[in-house]
Design a protein around this motif. Structure first.
Motif, PDB file in Angstrom:
ATOM      1  N   GLN A 122       0.803  -1.222   0.000  1.00 58.17           N
ATOM      2  CA  GLN A 122       0.000   0.000   0.000  1.00 58.17           C
ATOM      3  C   GLN A 122       0.836   1.272   0.000  1.00 58.17           C
ATOM      4  OE1 GLN A 122      -0.660   2.297   2.725  1.00 58.17           O
ATOM      5  NE2 GLN A 122       0.758   1.310   4.128  1.00 58.17           N
ATOM      6  N   SER A 123       1.989   1.265   0.625  1.00 58.87           N
ATOM      7  CA  SER A 123       2.800   2.485   0.633  1.00 58.87           C
ATOM      8  C   SER A 123       3.794   2.517  -0.523  1.00 58.87           C
ATOM      9  CB  SER A 123       3.551   2.606   1.955  1.00 58.87           C
ATOM     10  OG  SER A 123       4.465   1.525   2.094  1.00 58.87           O
ATOM     11  N   GLY A 124       4.090   1.363  -1.099  1.00 57.06           N
ATOM     12  CA  GLY A 124       5.074   1.317  -2.176  1.00 57.06           C
ATOM     13  C   GLY A 124       4.568   1.898  -3.478  1.00 57.06           C
ATOM     14  N   TRP A 125       3.332   1.646  -3.815  1.00 59.16           N
ATOM     15  CA  TRP A 125       2.757   2.119  -5.073  1.00 59.16           C
ATOM     16  C   TRP A 125       1.498   2.931  -4.798  1.00 59.16           C
ATOM     17  CZ3 TRP A 125       2.943  -3.621  -6.300  1.00 59.16           C
ATOM     18  CH2 TRP A 125       4.217  -3.986  -6.715  1.00 59.16           C
ATOM     19  N   PHE A 126       1.624   3.972  -4.031  1.00 56.53           N
ATOM     20  CA  PHE A 126       0.450   4.770  -3.688  1.00 56.53           C
ATOM     21  C   PHE A 126      -0.039   5.513  -4.915  1.00 56.53           C
ATOM     22  CE2 PHE A 126      -1.844   8.356  -1.921  1.00 56.53           C
ATOM     23  CZ  PHE A 126      -2.645   7.711  -1.015  1.00 56.53           C
ATOM     24  N   PRO A 127      -1.295   5.628  -5.206  1.00 57.11           N
ATOM     25  CA  PRO A 127      -2.498   5.073  -4.596  1.00 57.11           C
ATOM     26  C   PRO A 127      -2.908   3.720  -5.148  1.00 57.11           C
ATOM     27  CG  PRO A 127      -3.163   6.652  -6.246  1.00 57.11           C
ATOM     28  CD  PRO A 127      -1.650   6.621  -6.242  1.00 57.11           C
ATOM     29  N   GLY A 128      -2.220   3.252  -6.205  1.00 58.87           N
ATOM     30  CA  GLY A 128      -2.590   1.972  -6.788  1.00 58.87           C
ATOM     31  C   GLY A 128      -2.384   0.806  -5.834  1.00 58.87           C
ATOM     32  N   GLY A 129      -1.312   0.856  -5.044  1.00 59.50           N
ATOM     33  CA  GLY A 129      -1.058  -0.200  -4.071  1.00 59.50           C
ATOM     34  C   GLY A 129      -2.114  -0.249  -2.982  1.00 59.50           C
ATOM     35  N   LEU A 130      -2.593   0.912  -2.574  1.00 60.45           N
ATOM     36  CA  LEU A 130      -3.655   0.967  -1.564  1.00 60.45           C
ATOM     37  C   LEU A 130      -4.932   0.335  -2.100  1.00 60.45           C
ATOM     38  CD1 LEU A 130      -4.829   2.014   1.142  1.00 60.45           C
ATOM     39  CD2 LEU A 130      -5.351   4.135  -0.050  1.00 60.45           C
ATOM     40  N   LEU A 131      -5.294   0.677  -3.325  1.00 57.88           N
ATOM     41  CA  LEU A 131      -6.494   0.090  -3.930  1.00 57.88           C
ATOM     42  C   LEU A 131      -6.335  -1.408  -4.146  1.00 57.88           C
ATOM     43  CD1 LEU A 131      -7.358   2.880  -6.509  1.00 57.88           C
ATOM     44  CD2 LEU A 131      -8.448   2.424  -4.313  1.00 57.88           C
ATOM     45  N   LEU A 132      -5.139  -1.841  -4.537  1.00 56.27           N
ATOM     46  CA  LEU A 132      -4.875  -3.262  -4.720  1.00 56.27           C
ATOM     47  C   LEU A 132      -4.972  -4.017  -3.397  1.00 56.27           C
ATOM     48  CD1 LEU A 132      -3.926  -5.498  -6.694  1.00 56.27           C
ATOM     49  CD2 LEU A 132      -1.592  -4.909  -6.017  1.00 56.27           C
ATOM     50  N   ALA A 133      -4.437  -3.438  -2.329  1.00 55.03           N
ATOM     51  CA  ALA A 133      -4.487  -4.089  -1.019  1.00 55.03           C
ATOM     52  C   ALA A 133      -5.925  -4.211  -0.513  1.00 55.03           C
ATOM     53  CB  ALA A 133      -3.645  -3.295  -0.015  1.00 55.03           C
ATOM     54  N   LEU A 134      -6.708  -3.158  -0.666  1.00 56.79           N
ATOM     55  CA  LEU A 134      -8.104  -3.205  -0.214  1.00 56.79           C
ATOM     56  C   LEU A 134      -8.945  -4.127  -1.095  1.00 56.79           C
ATOM     57  CD1 LEU A 134      -8.712   0.532   0.752  1.00 56.79           C
ATOM     58  CD2 LEU A 134      -8.230  -1.401   2.255  1.00 56.79           C
ATOM     59  N   ALA A 135      -8.658  -4.161  -2.389  1.00 60.51           N
ATOM     60  CA  ALA A 135      -9.383  -5.081  -3.277  1.00 60.51           C
ATOM     61  C   ALA A 135      -9.030  -6.528  -2.961  1.00 60.51           C
ATOM     62  CB  ALA A 135      -9.061  -4.757  -4.732  1.00 60.51           C
ATOM     63  N   GLY A 136      -7.790  -6.786  -2.598  1.00 57.42           N
ATOM     64  CA  GLY A 136      -7.393  -8.131  -2.207  1.00 57.42           C
ATOM     65  C   GLY A 136      -8.108  -8.597  -0.956  1.00 57.42           C
ATOM     66  N   GLU A 137      -8.242  -7.701   0.004  1.00 56.79           N
ATOM     67  CA  GLU A 137      -8.967  -8.052   1.229  1.00 56.79           C
ATOM     68  C   GLU A 137     -10.446  -8.297   0.942  1.00 56.79           C
ATOM     69  OE1 GLU A 137     -10.389  -6.334   5.501  1.00 56.79           O
ATOM     70  OE2 GLU A 137      -9.535  -4.964   4.031  1.00 56.79           O
ATOM     71  N   ALA A 138     -11.043  -7.429   0.136  1.00 56.67           N
ATOM     72  CA  ALA A 138     -12.458  -7.605  -0.198  1.00 56.67           C
ATOM     73  C   ALA A 138     -12.682  -8.904  -0.961  1.00 56.67           C
ATOM     74  CB  ALA A 138     -12.951  -6.411  -1.028  1.00 56.67           C
ATOM     75  N   GLY A 139     -11.795  -9.220  -1.886  1.00 61.92           N
ATOM     76  CA  GLY A 139     -11.919 -10.462  -2.632  1.00 61.92           C
ATOM     77  C   GLY A 139     -11.795 -11.687  -1.751  1.00 61.92           C
ATOM     78  N   LEU A 140     -10.872 -11.637  -0.784  1.00 58.70           N
ATOM     79  CA  LEU A 140     -10.712 -12.763   0.132  1.00 58.70           C
ATOM     80  C   LEU A 140     -11.939 -12.925   1.021  1.00 58.70           C
ATOM     81  CD1 LEU A 140      -9.012 -15.008   1.402  1.00 58.70           C
ATOM     82  CD2 LEU A 140      -8.049 -13.276   2.921  1.00 58.70           C
ATOM     83  N   CYS A 141     -12.461 -11.840   1.546  1.00 59.26           N
ATOM     84  CA  CYS A 141     -13.633 -11.935   2.431  1.00 59.26           C
ATOM     85  C   CYS A 141     -14.866 -12.426   1.683  1.00 59.26           C
ATOM     86  CB  CYS A 141     -13.904 -10.582   3.083  1.00 59.26           C
ATOM     87  SG  CYS A 141     -12.676 -10.101   4.300  1.00 59.26           S
ATOM     88  N   LEU A 142     -15.121 -11.866   0.516  1.00 63.22           N
ATOM     89  CA  LEU A 142     -16.291 -12.302  -0.245  1.00 63.22           C
ATOM     90  C   LEU A 142     -16.116 -13.708  -0.804  1.00 63.22           C
ATOM     91  CD1 LEU A 142     -17.327  -9.031  -2.087  1.00 63.22           C
ATOM     92  CD2 LEU A 142     -18.440 -10.135  -0.145  1.00 63.22           C
ATOM     93  N   GLY A 143     -14.897 -14.034  -1.221  1.00 62.39           N
ATOM     94  CA  GLY A 143     -14.632 -15.384  -1.702  1.00 62.39           C
ATOM     95  C   GLY A 143     -14.765 -16.413  -0.589  1.00 62.39           C
ATOM     96  N   GLY A 144     -14.306 -16.074   0.610  1.00 60.27           N
ATOM     97  CA  GLY A 144     -14.466 -16.977   1.747  1.00 60.27           C
ATOM     98  C   GLY A 144     -15.926 -17.182   2.106  1.00 60.27           C
ATOM     99  N   ALA A 145     -16.723 -16.133   2.002  1.00 62.83           N
ATOM    100  CA  ALA A 145     -18.153 -16.252   2.287  1.00 62.83           C
ATOM    101  C   ALA A 145     -18.840 -17.132   1.257  1.00 62.83           C
ATOM    102  CB  ALA A 145     -18.801 -14.871   2.320  1.00 62.83           C
ATOM    103  N   ARG A 146     -18.452 -16.980  -0.001  1.00 60.50           N
ATOM    104  CA  ARG A 146     -19.040 -17.822  -1.049  1.00 60.50           C
ATOM    105  C   ARG A 146     -18.632 -19.278  -0.875  1.00 60.50           C
ATOM    106  NH1 ARG A 146     -20.849 -15.467  -6.376  1.00 60.50           N
ATOM    107  NH2 ARG A 146     -22.253 -13.931  -5.482  1.00 60.50           N
ATOM    108  N   ALA A 147     -17.351 -19.502  -0.566  1.00 60.36           N
ATOM    109  CA  ALA A 147     -16.852 -20.873  -0.434  1.00 60.36           C
ATOM    110  C   ALA A 147     -17.480 -21.588   0.762  1.00 60.36           C
ATOM    111  CB  ALA A 147     -15.333 -20.866  -0.298  1.00 60.36           C
ATOM    112  N   ALA A 148     -17.627 -20.873   1.872  1.00 61.27           N
ATOM    113  CA  ALA A 148     -18.198 -21.479   3.075  1.00 61.27           C
ATOM    114  C   ALA A 148     -19.717 -21.417   3.088  1.00 61.27           C
ATOM    115  CB  ALA A 148     -17.647 -20.787   4.315  1.00 61.27           C
TER     116      ALA A 148
END
Length: 138
Positions: A43-69
């Motif tokens: 998130q700090s290395g490629w601001f603001p793209g890294g921040l958006l990538l980090a938050l999108a990764g978290e959202a994808g993991l949470c929603l993907g985990g909800a779908r899988a479970a």
């Protein structure tokens, strides 16, 4: 009682989760920790793209985990791992080293990530009853 003569899911006693489900939640928790550490570094290395990538990764993991479970627990487990890891990463060490710099991007990652976790856990689908008589009108 439901229309088919079976007790509704609210009237049934709580069941112990299977070993597979507990293992899946533990795996999602560990993945949440991994995504938090990766996001903290990106998130700090490629601001603001890294921040958006980090938050999108978290959202994808949470929603993907909800779908899988197929439950909200699948979204809560990685969100809990993410929050625990981020809170532990905010502490400075005795040598003076730290992961998060004092800046707007770090605060957006911390607060935005917590907001994403809450939103994903809220929007995740809950368990739905199985069978034909799941509607009241049948």
């Amino acid at each position: 009682m439901s229309a088919a003569g079976r007790p509704s899911s609210l009237a049934q006693p709580l069941r112990r989760p299977s070993v597979g489900r507990v293992a899946a939640y533990l795996g999602l928790f560990v993945l949440g920790v991994v995504v938090a550490v990766a996001g903290a570094l990106v998130q700090s290395g490629w601001f603001p793209g890294g921040l958006l990538l980090a938050l999108a990764g978290e959202a994808g993991l949470c929603l993907g985990g909800a779908r899988a479970a197929r439950s909200r627990g699948g979204a809560v487990a990685p969100a809990g791992g993410w929050m625990l890891a981020v809170i532990l990463l905010t502490a400075s060490r005795p040598e003076g080293d730290f992961v998060f710099a004092a800046g707007g991007g770090s605060y957006l990652f911390l607060l935005g990530g917590m907001a994403v976790a809450v939103i994903c856990a809220t929007l995740a689908p809950g368990r739905q009853p199985d069978g034909d008589a799941v509607r009241l009108g049948k």
